[in-house]
Design a protein around this motif. Sequence first.
Motif, PDB file in Angstrom:
ATOM      1  N   ARG A 176      44.596  38.967  39.897  1.00 45.12           N
ATOM      2  CA  ARG A 176      44.017  37.883  39.104  1.00 45.12           C
ATOM      3  C   ARG A 176      42.510  38.071  38.922  1.00 45.12           C
ATOM      4  NH1 ARG A 176      44.183  31.412  40.283  1.00 45.12           N
ATOM      5  NH2 ARG A 176      42.956  30.816  38.484  1.00 45.12           N
ATOM      6  N   GLU A 219      40.539  38.475  35.397  1.00 42.59           N
ATOM      7  CA  GLU A 219      39.479  37.536  35.011  1.00 42.59           C
ATOM      8  C   GLU A 219      38.149  38.246  34.743  1.00 42.59           C
ATOM      9  OE1 GLU A 219      39.199  34.524  38.019  1.00 42.59           O
ATOM     10  OE2 GLU A 219      41.052  33.549  37.379  1.00 42.59           O
ATOM     11  N   LYS A 274      42.788  33.359  44.982  1.00 47.43           N
ATOM     12  CA  LYS A 274      43.040  34.323  43.912  1.00 47.43           C
ATOM     13  C   LYS A 274      43.486  35.655  44.510  1.00 47.43           C
ATOM     14  CE  LYS A 274      39.657  32.397  40.732  1.00 47.43           C
ATOM     15  NZ  LYS A 274      38.431  32.640  39.966  1.00 47.43           N
TER      16      LYS A 274
END
Length: 98
Positions: free
Chosen positions: A28, A32, A24
């Motif tokens: 990202r 999230e 990741k």
Amino acid sequence: MGRKNNILYEVKVMAMKDYFKGLKSVKRISEELNINVSTVKTSVKIYCTKGESGLLPKKIHNTYSKELKQAAIEDYFAGKDSQWDISLKYGLSSHAQL
């Protein structure tokens, strides 16, 4: 009274592991976890220098001695290192404190 921690310690650790495995990106992770990119970048630096224990929630606000503050300021103005690195060297909670 302790600090407010919106993200569980275990979630932070897993995010850092995913980042360092290349699974990741910072962007990202920030999306999230619904946090700012700069917060993730700070966590990455802390994880690099202090490991998982650096991500543990802090129960109290830190206080710093006059000598520590003076040494950090002198290093900064002497151009010995970046604001981030000096903050980490002296154990400051944030580079913004410097």
